[in-house]
Scaffold this active site. Structure first.
Site, short mmCIF file in Angstrom:
data_model
loop_
_atom_site.label_atom_id
_atom_site.label_comp_id
_atom_site.label_asym_id
_atom_site.label_seq_id
_atom_site.Cartn_x
_atom_site.Cartn_y
_atom_site.Cartn_z
N ASP A 67 0.83 -1.20 0.00
CA ASP A 67 0.00 0.00 0.00
C ASP A 67 0.87 1.26 0.00
O ASP A 67 2.10 1.19 0.13
CB ASP A 67 -0.96 0.00 1.20
CG ASP A 67 -0.34 -0.57 2.48
OD1 ASP A 67 0.89 -0.50 2.62
OD2 ASP A 67 -1.09 -1.07 3.32
N ASP A 136 -8.06 -2.69 13.97
CA ASP A 136 -9.44 -2.89 13.52
C ASP A 136 -9.55 -4.06 12.54
O ASP A 136 -10.57 -4.23 11.88
CB ASP A 136 -9.98 -1.61 12.86
CG ASP A 136 -9.20 -1.22 11.60
OD1 ASP A 136 -8.27 -1.96 11.20
OD2 ASP A 136 -9.52 -0.17 11.01
N HIS A 138 -7.70 -4.59 9.79
CA HIS A 138 -7.35 -4.37 8.38
C HIS A 138 -6.07 -5.12 8.01
O HIS A 138 -5.19 -5.32 8.86
CB HIS A 138 -7.25 -2.87 8.02
CG HIS A 138 -6.11 -2.14 8.64
ND1 HIS A 138 -6.26 -0.95 9.33
CD2 HIS A 138 -4.77 -2.38 8.65
CE1 HIS A 138 -5.09 -0.51 9.73
NE2 HIS A 138 -4.16 -1.36 9.34
N GLU A 143 -9.88 -1.50 5.15
CA GLU A 143 -10.54 -1.22 6.42
C GLU A 143 -11.82 -2.04 6.54
O GLU A 143 -12.29 -2.62 5.56
CB GLU A 143 -10.85 0.29 6.50
CG GLU A 143 -9.61 1.19 6.52
CD GLU A 143 -8.89 1.20 7.88
OE1 GLU A 143 -8.94 0.20 8.60
OE2 GLU A 143 -8.26 2.23 8.20
#
Ligand code: F6R
Length: 260
Positions: A67, A136, A138, A143
């Protein structure tokens, strides 16, 4: 999915490096999927050490970053292109032109995302993908709510992720809102996925991804559908796993020929 619970980062770094070393010996032109953040740093340190002290050879390898932030100027020290160069690729003999990352400063983001997918395909696909996991759930920057079939695209970061990543910037206002990330469908095509999680702040995400339902609310749970995933965790990150004793027993009694 194999879960290996280890005492700490040093042992995790060594085991992941063993898998990468075995791959490179078997396939010198292997394609490595590279994560940023804190989790893979012990792996990069160990690979750099093996390169320097034992001549581990990356000269024919390729690397693809997971990313990239959108909108950081070229050469920004926290752009993932720079982080990967600094933390890993400058420390081994991988050719700079063989290290790829999404173009977060592209004028045409959808075309840049497609070009990135095409480049991965042209390289023959990722042999071993290193991953961390967000608090979370990811992976990459997929996400919660990400399509489980998603491809490389732009995503908006959740505020929790921006807060988690503020430690790399002067303050939270400098953390970009947008990123380009490989999709979950893209990551799922890697032939072997090695996910690393350490620390108590990852315990819930690890439980959700390993033992929870496969659901977009925990993007990493899609890995339950992958045929070859290795999850390397320390005791703190493993502390909420219901089947921790089973994972320990399985690993302790694993046939030596199996490898990771
Ligand atoms: C980084 C990435 C993220 C991180 C995750 C965990 O390229 O894609 O998914 O792996 O945010 O970050 P750390 O390891 O810093 O806790």
């Amino acid at each position: 999915m194999e879960v290996v619970i280890l005492p700490g980062s040093k042992q995790i770094g060594a085991l992941a490096a063993d898998a990468i070393e075995a791959l490179l010996r078997r396939k010198p032109d292997a394609v490595l999927g590279l994560a940023t953040g804190s989790s893979p740093l012990p792996v990069y340190d160990e690979l750099a050490r093996r390169h320097e002290q034992a001549g581990l050879d990356f000269s024919r390898a390729q690397g693809f970053a997971l990313d990239e932030y959108v909108g950081l100027e070229h050469g920004h020290p926290q752009s993932y292109r720079e982080v990967i160069r600094r933390e890993f690729t400058d420390r081994v003999n991988i050719a700079p032109e063989n290290v790829h990352s999404p173009d977060g400063s592209a004028a045409d983001i959808p075309s840049a995302c497609q070009a990135y997918e095409d480049a991965i395909t042209a390289a023959g696909g990722v042999d071993l993908q290193l991953l961390g996991v967000g608090t979370d759930g990811h992976i990459g920057f997929n996400e919660p709510g990400s399509s489980l079939a998603s491809r490389t695209r732009i995503k908006s970061l959740i505020e929790q992720t921006r807060r988690d990543n503020a430690r790399f910037f002067k303050n939270i206002h400098d953390v970009p809102h947008h990123v380009i990330t490989q999709g979950l469908g893209t990551i799922m095509e890697a032939r072997h996925v090695v996910l690393i999680a350490t620390g108590a702040q990852k315990a819930q995400a690890v439980r959700d991804l390993v033992e929870g339902p496969v659901a977009a609310i925990c993007a990493a749970s899609v890995l339950q559908m992958h045929p070859h995933v290795t999850v390397l965790v320390d005791e703190a990150a493993a502390s909420s796993l219901r089947l921790a004793d089973y994972y320990r027993h399985t690993y302790d009694n694993k046939p030596a020929w199996q490898g990771l």
